[in-house]
Design an enzyme around this catalytic site. Structure first.
Site, PDB file in Angstrom:
ATOM      1  N   SER A  36       0.801  -1.226   0.000  1.00  0.00           N
ATOM      2  CA  SER A  36       0.000   0.000   0.000  1.00  0.00           C
ATOM      3  C   SER A  36       0.830   1.270   0.000  1.00  0.00           C
ATOM      4  O   SER A  36       0.337   2.333  -0.387  1.00  0.00           O
ATOM      5  CB  SER A  36      -0.932   0.008   1.213  1.00  0.00           C
ATOM      6  OG  SER A  36      -0.190  -0.091   2.419  1.00  0.00           O
TER       7      SER A  36
ATOM      8  N   ASP B 237      -4.288   7.996   9.183  1.00  0.00           N
ATOM      9  CA  ASP B 237      -3.905   6.768   9.876  1.00  0.00           C
ATOM     10  C   ASP B 237      -2.448   6.783  10.331  1.00  0.00           C
ATOM     11  O   ASP B 237      -1.991   5.867  11.027  1.00  0.00           O
ATOM     12  CB  ASP B 237      -4.168   5.540   9.001  1.00  0.00           C
ATOM     13  CG  ASP B 237      -3.385   5.544   7.687  1.00  0.00           C
ATOM     14  OD1 ASP B 237      -2.499   6.419   7.501  1.00  0.00           O
ATOM     15  OD2 ASP B 237      -3.644   4.672   6.837  1.00  0.00           O
TER      16      ASP B 237
ATOM     17  N   HIS C 138       0.163   5.805   5.963  1.00  0.00           N
ATOM     18  CA  HIS C 138       0.248   5.912   4.511  1.00  0.00           C
ATOM     19  C   HIS C 138       0.460   7.358   4.078  1.00  0.00           C
ATOM     20  O   HIS C 138      -0.084   8.281   4.702  1.00  0.00           O
ATOM     21  CB  HIS C 138      -1.021   5.354   3.858  1.00  0.00           C
ATOM     22  CG  HIS C 138      -1.253   3.911   4.129  1.00  0.00           C
ATOM     23  ND1 HIS C 138      -2.036   3.475   5.180  1.00  0.00           N
ATOM     24  CD2 HIS C 138      -0.789   2.801   3.505  1.00  0.00           C
ATOM     25  CE1 HIS C 138      -2.059   2.155   5.183  1.00  0.00           C
ATOM     26  NE2 HIS C 138      -1.304   1.727   4.188  1.00  0.00           N
TER      27      HIS C 138
END
Length: 228
Positions: free
Chosen positions: A39, A185, A188
């Site tokens: 990711s 978060d 990322h």
């Protein structure tokens, strides 16, 4: 005009067209770059145009490199997941592969020896298919303890040395720990963070693109797959 002179001129013209047609593909054929990871490089939770692959492509094109950048990254993947789909990813017929796995291994507290074996296999398979490889590094979180940190962090320089591939020390260099560059978060990159990542690694990628261009001026044609 005599028939013989006309025939000679026609042959010269035909040869000129032949040489032109042989030379044109070398100029037009792009270099295929595959981003193969998790990711952190997939553009997770971002519009496609703001994700790392798209921002890296714009940077490389702006710097004068004729490239196609393929997004072969998949959110949530471990090094084992990457190994499981390496052959599928190589259908993009890449000339250069940025290998970026390990964050999820680290979060799962996977034995560094296991991560090492899968990354080693991925690198070797890419090289066997004729692609150059850049290995993007990851660093362990402090909470994993000193023994794990040492074992995990040593994966990447050891692999780079043993496989003779250029390392990029930390994929999130200049981004991780900077709230303005991270999503909510705190794991990322946001769009600005992805731009910083692209700018950070671009010089290393471009150095390898120059080597590819010098070593083999005739590029392979991109496969007929949908671009992400």
């Amino acid at each position: 005009m005599s028939k013989s002179l006309f025939t000679s001129l026609a042959k010269v013209a035909a040869l000129a067209l032949l040489f032109a047609s042989l030379g044109a593909p070398a100029l037009a054929q792009p270099i295929n770059v595959l981003i193969f990871g998790d990711s952190l490089t997939s553009g997770f939770d971002l519009p496609e145009a703001q994700g790392f692959p798209a921002q890296l492509k714009r940077r490389l094109l702006a710097d004068g490199y004729n490239v196609v950048v393929w997004n072969g990254s998949n959110a949530g993947d471990t090094s084992a997941d990457g190994y499981a789909r390496i052959n599928q990813a190589l259908q993009y017929n890449p000339d250069l592969v940025l290998v970026e796995f390990g964050a999820n291994d680290m979060l799962d507290h996977t034995d560094p020896r296991v991560t090492y074996r899968y990354l080693d296999a991925i690198i070797r398979i890419c090289k066997a298919r004729g692609a150059r490889v850049i290995l993007a590094g990851m660093l362990s979180l402090p909470k994993n303890g000193p023994n794990y940190i040492v074992g995990f962090n040593n994966i990447y320089p050891t692999l780079a040395h043993s496989n003779r591939v250029p390392p990029y020390t930390f994929m999130l260099a200049g981004v991780y720990g900077h709230p303005a560059l991270m999503q909510s978060d705190n794991e990322h990159p946001n769009a600005l963070g992805a731009a910083v990542m692209a700018a950070g690694i671009a010089p290393l990628i471009e150095a390898n693109l120059r080597s590819i261009r010098v070593a083999s001026p005739t590029r392979r044609r991109a496969p007929l797959l949908s671009r992400r």
